[in-house]
Design a protein around this motif. Structure first.
Motif, PDB file in Angstrom:
ATOM      1  N   HIS A   1     -23.096  37.689  33.944  1.00 25.93           N
ATOM      2  CA  HIS A   1     -22.103  37.043  33.076  1.00 25.93           C
ATOM      3  C   HIS A   1     -22.227  35.565  32.772  1.00 25.93           C
ATOM      4  O   HIS A   1     -21.272  35.139  32.209  1.00 25.93           O
TER       5      HIS A   1
ATOM      6  N   ARG B   1     -22.378  34.125  29.042  1.00 22.90           N
ATOM      7  CA  ARG B   1     -21.248  34.153  28.526  1.00 22.90           C
ATOM      8  C   ARG B   1     -20.134  32.982  29.096  1.00 22.90           C
ATOM      9  O   ARG B   1     -19.512  32.300  28.494  1.00 22.90           O
TER      10      ARG B   1
ATOM     11  N   GLU C   1     -20.921  29.734  27.635  1.00 18.57           N
ATOM     12  CA  GLU C   1     -20.492  29.485  26.059  1.00 18.57           C
ATOM     13  C   GLU C   1     -19.010  29.640  25.894  1.00 18.57           C
ATOM     14  O   GLU C   1     -18.766  28.918  25.060  1.00 18.57           O
ATOM     15  N   GLU C   2     -18.205  30.044  26.913  1.00 16.66           N
ATOM     16  CA  GLU C   2     -16.962  30.225  26.708  1.00 16.66           C
ATOM     17  C   GLU C   2     -16.151  28.715  26.661  1.00 16.66           C
ATOM     18  O   GLU C   2     -16.139  28.366  28.041  1.00 16.66           O
TER      19      GLU C   2
END
Length: 68
Positions: free
Chosen positions: A25, A28, A31-32
């Motif tokens: 994870h 992700r 990037e978030e």
């Protein structure tokens, strides 16, 4: 060298992040945008020294119990 110092910081931040976020994870998570990072994504903040310090503080706080 400055580049070696930067790589050392990035390695330390990666190790801290992996303590919080399972490796599958991690991409992700990078990037978030994070509200606690002023709406910036960790990946964007990694581009500057001050951003890297912000992420380090964020990760250390999260490891101490604050939400990631």
């Amino acid at each position: 060298s400055k580049e070696a110092d930067r790589l050392g910081v990035l390695e330390r931040l990666a190790a801290l992040a992996e303590e919080l976020v399972p490796r599958p994870h991690l991409a992700r998570w990078l990037e978030e945008p994070k509200e606690s990072l002023g709406g910036a994504s960790p990946k964007r903040l990694l581009a500057t020294e001050s951003g890297r310090r912000t992420i380090e503080s964020y990760l250390l706080g999260a490891l101490d119990g604050a939400p990631a």
